[in-house]
Motif scaffolding. Structure first.
Motif, mmCIF file in Angstrom:
data_model
loop_
_atom_site.group_PDB
_atom_site.id
_atom_site.type_symbol
_atom_site.label_atom_id
_atom_site.label_comp_id
_atom_site.label_asym_id
_atom_site.label_seq_id
_atom_site.Cartn_x
_atom_site.Cartn_y
_atom_site.Cartn_z
ATOM 1 N N ALA A 1 1.360 62.317 -9.595
ATOM 2 C CA ALA A 1 2.056 61.322 -10.408
ATOM 3 C C ALA A 1 1.039 60.596 -11.281
ATOM 4 O O ALA A 1 -0.110 60.405 -10.880
ATOM 5 C CB ALA A 1 2.758 60.303 -9.512
ATOM 6 N N SER B 1 0.907 54.024 -15.271
ATOM 7 C CA SER B 1 0.668 53.586 -16.648
ATOM 8 C C SER B 1 -0.724 53.985 -17.124
ATOM 9 O O SER B 1 -1.127 53.621 -18.230
ATOM 10 C CB SER B 1 0.877 52.072 -16.765
ATOM 11 O OG SER B 1 -0.008 51.409 -15.902
ATOM 12 N N HIS C 1 -3.783 53.161 -16.154
ATOM 13 C CA HIS C 1 -4.801 52.115 -16.309
ATOM 14 C C HIS C 1 -5.964 52.240 -15.332
ATOM 15 O O HIS C 1 -6.794 51.340 -15.256
ATOM 16 C CB HIS C 1 -4.168 50.727 -16.173
ATOM 17 C CG HIS C 1 -3.414 50.305 -17.392
ATOM 18 N ND1 HIS C 1 -2.124 50.699 -17.637
ATOM 19 C CD2 HIS C 1 -3.766 49.539 -18.455
ATOM 20 C CE1 HIS C 1 -1.714 50.193 -18.784
ATOM 21 N NE2 HIS C 1 -2.690 49.488 -19.305
ATOM 22 N N SER C 2 -6.030 53.329 -14.567
ATOM 23 C CA SER C 2 -7.216 53.483 -13.722
ATOM 24 C C SER C 2 -8.289 54.224 -14.513
ATOM 25 O O SER C 2 -8.021 54.841 -15.542
ATOM 26 C CB SER C 2 -6.878 54.167 -12.400
ATOM 27 O OG SER C 2 -6.294 55.408 -12.634
ATOM 28 N N SER D 1 1.887 49.887 -13.573
ATOM 29 C CA SER D 1 3.081 50.244 -12.790
ATOM 30 C C SER D 1 2.917 49.769 -11.345
ATOM 31 O O SER D 1 1.796 49.692 -10.824
ATOM 32 C CB SER D 1 3.307 51.758 -12.819
ATOM 33 O OG SER D 1 2.489 52.418 -11.883
HETATM 34 C C1 LIG Z 1 -7.438 46.152 -18.703
HETATM 35 C C2 LIG Z 1 -7.314 46.411 -17.239
HETATM 36 C C3 LIG Z 1 -7.285 45.339 -16.355
HETATM 37 C C4 LIG Z 1 -7.185 45.573 -14.983
HETATM 38 N N1 LIG Z 1 -7.125 44.490 -14.141
HETATM 39 C C5 LIG Z 1 -7.063 44.693 -12.808
HETATM 40 C C6 LIG Z 1 -6.989 43.593 -11.922
HETATM 41 O O1 LIG Z 1 -6.869 42.428 -12.314
HETATM 42 N N2 LIG Z 1 -7.035 43.845 -10.595
HETATM 43 C C7 LIG Z 1 -7.139 45.112 -10.088
HETATM 44 O O2 LIG Z 1 -7.208 45.271 -8.887
HETATM 45 N N3 LIG Z 1 -7.140 46.185 -10.919
HETATM 46 C C8 LIG Z 1 -7.100 45.994 -12.254
HETATM 47 N N4 LIG Z 1 -7.091 47.091 -13.096
HETATM 48 C C9 LIG Z 1 -7.016 48.427 -12.507
HETATM 49 C C10 LIG Z 1 -5.571 48.897 -12.342
HETATM 50 O O3 LIG Z 1 -4.754 47.911 -11.796
HETATM 51 C C11 LIG Z 1 -5.482 50.090 -11.388
HETATM 52 O O4 LIG Z 1 -6.287 51.101 -11.871
HETATM 53 C C12 LIG Z 1 -4.053 50.619 -11.163
HETATM 54 O O5 LIG Z 1 -4.105 51.808 -10.396
HETATM 55 C C13 LIG Z 1 -3.338 50.906 -12.439
HETATM 56 O O6 LIG Z 1 -2.004 51.303 -12.182
HETATM 57 P P1 LIG Z 1 -1.411 52.504 -13.065
HETATM 58 O O7 LIG Z 1 0.057 52.481 -12.926
HETATM 59 O O8 LIG Z 1 -1.965 52.443 -14.422
HETATM 60 O O9 LIG Z 1 -2.008 53.739 -12.254
HETATM 61 P P2 LIG Z 1 -2.541 55.150 -12.811
HETATM 62 O O10 LIG Z 1 -3.878 54.955 -13.393
HETATM 63 O O11 LIG Z 1 -1.515 55.807 -13.647
HETATM 64 O O12 LIG Z 1 -2.669 55.920 -11.415
HETATM 65 C C14 LIG Z 1 -3.539 55.459 -10.414
HETATM 66 C C15 LIG Z 1 -3.325 56.287 -9.143
HETATM 67 O O13 LIG Z 1 -2.031 56.019 -8.631
HETATM 68 C C16 LIG Z 1 -1.314 57.240 -8.494
HETATM 69 N N5 LIG Z 1 0.083 56.974 -8.835
HETATM 70 C C17 LIG Z 1 0.582 56.423 -9.959
HETATM 71 N N6 LIG Z 1 1.926 56.367 -9.898
HETATM 72 C C18 LIG Z 1 2.289 56.896 -8.703
HETATM 73 C C19 LIG Z 1 3.529 57.139 -8.048
HETATM 74 N N7 LIG Z 1 4.704 56.819 -8.594
HETATM 75 N N8 LIG Z 1 3.498 57.717 -6.841
HETATM 76 C C20 LIG Z 1 2.347 58.064 -6.242
HETATM 77 N N9 LIG Z 1 1.138 57.857 -6.807
HETATM 78 C C21 LIG Z 1 1.114 57.274 -8.031
HETATM 79 C C22 LIG Z 1 -1.954 58.238 -9.457
HETATM 80 O O14 LIG Z 1 -1.756 59.573 -9.050
HETATM 81 C C23 LIG Z 1 -3.405 57.796 -9.382
HETATM 82 O O15 LIG Z 1 -4.041 58.389 -8.273
HETATM 83 C C24 LIG Z 1 -7.148 46.898 -14.473
HETATM 84 C C25 LIG Z 1 -7.156 47.977 -15.363
HETATM 85 C C26 LIG Z 1 -7.225 47.739 -16.734
HETATM 86 C C27 LIG Z 1 -7.221 48.897 -17.672
#
Ligand SMILES: Cc1cc2nc3c(=O)[nH]c(=O)nc-3n(C[C@H](O)[C@H](O)[C@H](O)COP(=O)(O)OP(=O)(O)OC[C@H]3O[C@@H](n4cnc5c(N)ncnc54)[C@H](O)[C@@H]3O)c2cc1C
Length: 423
Positions: A51, A54, A56-57, A119
């Motif tokens: 999966a 959004s 953002h990792s 997300s």
């Molecule tokens: C500008 C910025 C600021 C941030 N600030 C913070 C902060 O304040 N605190 C903090 O702790 N982090 C912070 N982050 C990091 C961010 O919160 C994490 O990286 C988080 O995982 C992002 O969620 P995402 O939905 O983008 O995940 P993704 O990057 O899309 O995925 C991350 C992981 O989750 C898995 N995943 C995603 N969706 C699902 C699903 N439905 N089911 C199973 N697995 C899934 C993916 O396979 C992947 O392994 C920040 C990142 C950015 C870019």
């Protein structure tokens, strides 16, 4: 329940790279199913799949060479259970969208990350957190999960389920999370004040002084540049000479030179929890937009010593740093939570967007923090040796067993996951 109906946008809406642009997803195919049944068939018929939330990792834990699936096309729902004090939401929903809907129903989440764009499932999978010494990370609010497991079955688990504590921070490797149940609290108001130029000797008191406190610094001087205090609306404002700081008289952005227009209101203006806890507004670019990030959780009691250890590499950090943020997170019981059984002090680095220049500094930071058994953020850049990381988590081996039990054919494995949890 608020139903928002299926989203029929096409697979071209599935991101091809992460938000930061340092990871171009290697998937052979991109999918955006519009129903749970379609998702289940897709999972059952695939040999390798992941999966994406959004995006953002900052690392490759979620980067598969098989099928990459966005769950953002599934029908979304926000279902509040007033009796239990919980809300069940679709995994792909962004915290910012959830927060608005919860607030209109009189509820709040206890804490949020610095940005509302992420997300729910992606944030929970990586133990994303905000700040506040009495608040756990966002995963610790998870009371239940619904996931599509490797064989395409729909599995519902909650806090009474065996090994639930191992499933919440699942690194995306146990299944595709379609729904998450989260604890909620009554909606509340906060005020945000920014104070300038904190001495290190006052750091501990500053971090414990309000609902959620973040301290920003740049490693160019031992002084700490800014304190962002998100305090209860009825708590008196900080005094004029609070902890030897001065009051910011204009709104600020954590990264010097960037527009504060992107940031949530400051200067003590009261407002709802979801418009004060994140640093950044939903409709605007968070942070710099052109960056990498790393973050390390050490015991809260080690804060001063950890900063002193990093002083030795400040000359390496400063040239590749946009900003460093210091936060606190309360302990929890989740197996792979960096806050597992440890009240934590968290050192976050927003780096320039230059992997080659940043990686040696990440290694130097990790080497200096090693005496404090740092646990890196699962969604950010780190180079920790797998054996060392395993030693920092009492349930590391249990999580490996859980991986094998739920995903015997390693369908959800990726190269980076395999480095840390070999199969
Ligand atoms: C500008 C910025 C600021 C941030 N600030 C913070 C902060 O304040 N605190 C903090 O702790 N982090 C912070 N982050 C990091 C961010 O919160 C994490 O990286 C988080 O995982 C992002 O969620 P995402 O939905 O983008 O995940 P993704 O990057 O899309 O995925 C991350 C992981 O989750 C898995 N995943 C995603 N969706 C699902 C699903 N439905 N089911 C199973 N697995 C899934 C993916 O396979 C992947 O392994 C920040 C990142 C950015 C870019």
């Amino acid at each position: 329940m608020i139903e928002q109906g299926p989203n029929t946008a096409s697979t071209t809406d599935v991101p091809r790279r992460n938000w930061a642009g340092n990871v171009r997803y290697a998937a052979r195919a991109f999918h955006r199913p519009t129903s749970t049944d379609e998702l289940r068939r897709l999972v059952a018929g695939s040999t390798r799949l992941r999966a994406v939330g959004s995006g953002h990792s900052f690392n490759r834990f979620g980067d598969t060479d098989g099928d990459l699936v966005s769950l953002a096309g599934l029908p979304t729902a926000v279902e509040v259970d007033r009796e239990r004090g919980q809300v069940t939401v679709s995994g792909a929903m962004r915290y910012g969208d959830l927060a608005r809907q919860l607030h209109t129903q009189g509820y709040a989440l206890a804490n949020l990350a610095s940005l509302p764009h992420i997300s729910v499932a992606g944030a929970v999978a990586t133990a994303t957190h905000g700040s506040g010494q009495t608040h756990g990370n966002l995963a610790s609010a998870a009371a239940g999960l619904e996931l599509v497991t490797a064989d395409g079955d729909l599995l519902r688990v909650d806090r009474d389920t065996d090994r639930f504590a191992g499933m919440v921070v699942g690194l995306g490797a146990l299944g595709l999370v379609t729904r998450v149940t989260l604890d909620v609290v009554p909606a509340f108001e906060l005020r945000q004040y920014v104070r300038l130029d904190l001495g290190r000797e006052a750091l501990d008191e500053a971090l414990g002084s309000a609902y959620s406190v973040s301290v920003f610094t740049d490693w160019r001087t031992p002084r700490l540049r800014e304190v962002w205090r998100k305090q209860a609306a009825d708590q008196p404002p900080p005094s004029a000479d609070w902890l030897g700081t001065t009051a910011a008289v204009q709104p600020r952005h954590p990264v010097l030179g960037m527009s504060p227009e992107n940031c949530t209101p400051q200067l003590g203006e009261p407002g709802p929890w979801h418009e004060r806890l994140p640093h950044f507004k939903l409709g605007f670019t968070p942070s710099s937009g052109d960056e990498l990030q790393s973050e390390y959780h050490v015991p809260r009691t080690a804060a001063a010593d950890a900063l002193a250890a990093l002083d030795d590499v400040a000359h390496l950090i400063a040239p590749v740093l946009l900003v460093c943020e210091l936060r606190t997170v309360a302990a929890d019981e989740l197996w792979l939570s960096p806050n597992h059984r440890r009240d934590s002090f968290v050192v976050h680095f927003t780096w320039i967007d230059d992997t080659a220049a940043v990686l040696p500094v990440v290694a130097a930071v990790e080497e200096r923090l090693a005496p404090f058994a740092p646990r890196p953020h699962w969604g950010k850049v780190f180079v920790t040796d797998p054996a060392e990381l395993a030693a920092r988590y009492p349930h590391y081996a249990d999580f490996s067993t859980l991986l094998t039990d739920l995903d015997p054919k390693a369908k959800f494995h990726t190269d980076q996951l395999n480095r840390y949890f070999p199969r």
